[in-house]
Scaffold this active site. Structure first.
Site, PDB file in Angstrom:
ATOM      1  CG  HIS A 113      -1.849  -1.120   1.319  1.00 31.58           C
ATOM      2  ND1 HIS A 113      -3.026  -1.148   0.614  1.00 31.58           N
ATOM      3  CD2 HIS A 113      -1.792  -2.285   1.992  1.00 31.58           C
ATOM      4  CE1 HIS A 113      -3.652  -2.280   0.861  1.00 31.58           C
ATOM      5  NE2 HIS A 113      -2.922  -2.997   1.699  1.00 31.58           N
ATOM      6  CB  THR A 163      15.927  -2.924   2.405  1.00 31.79           C
ATOM      7  OG1 THR A 163      17.248  -2.620   2.867  1.00 31.79           O
ATOM      8  CG2 THR A 163      15.041  -3.298   3.585  1.00 31.79           C
ATOM      9  CE  LYS A 164      19.752   0.877   0.616  1.00 27.66           C
ATOM     10  NZ  LYS A 164      20.580   1.791   1.332  1.00 27.66           N
TER      11      LYS A 164
END
Length: 183
Positions: A113, A163-164
């Site tokens: 979202h 996240t990376k």
């Protein structure tokens, strides 16, 4: 009898509840598998879903969703996926050959979202494809977020949130995951 009541019936139930029409390949299913969405889900040769002597075997299921018509989840050859795995693709998730995935891992190629309150219920969150390259090992409870590529032969430690992107031949761990050593 125990296996029939607590496993086989659940596998049939989740197969019945699956609604993805574009499924290619036949994984070996030892754990309930729910296939959802309007996109394509493909399995290579020798893909295993679920591990009998592992946590969450009797209580959880594997969830794969290729949400939109263009969405894809591609799983290569010789991939072993432990119990309670989930992958949700709005664009594309690729798991290449010879990958091992631990208990309770998840891969998501989108934000779910929007962070902006007025756009939170939009149907099209930000998305970026995810690739898990050959011979990667994901420990238990690993989460991989959108836009990440995990390089060949790498290991992701238990409980990591990736996240990376992680380069080839690396060991990464933490929240957020960072390279802690090269192989």
């Amino acid at each position: 009898m125990k296996n029939f009541l607590f496993v086989t019936l659940r596998i049939w139930k989740y197969k019945f509840l699956s609604n993805c029409k574009k499924v290619l390949g036949n994984p070996a299913v030892y754990h309930p598998l729910l296939l959802k969405g309007n996109g394509k889900i493909s399995f290579g040769k020798n893909v295993q879903i679920g591990v009998i002597d592992s946590p969450n075997y009797y209580s959880h299921y594997t969830y794969l969703e290729a949400r939109n018509n263009e969405s894809e989840i591609n799983i290569g050859n010789n991939v072993s996926i432990n119990n309670a795995f989930s992958a949700v693709a709005f664009s594309k998730i690729t798991i290449e050959d010879n990958v091992l995935i631990g208990v309770n891992c998840s891969i998501i190629d989108n934000d779910g979202h929007s962070l902006q309150p007025d756009k939170r219920n939009d149907d099209q969150p930000k998305t970026a494809s995810v690739t898990i390259e050959e011979n990667v090992f994901l420990g238990d409870n690993v989460t991989i977020l959108k836009g990440v590529t995990i390089g060949k032969n790498s290991v992701i430690g238990n409980g990591s949130i990736v996240t990376k992107s992680i380069p080839d031949n690396s060991i990464a761990a933490g929240n957020p995951a960072r390279v802690i050593r090269n192989l």
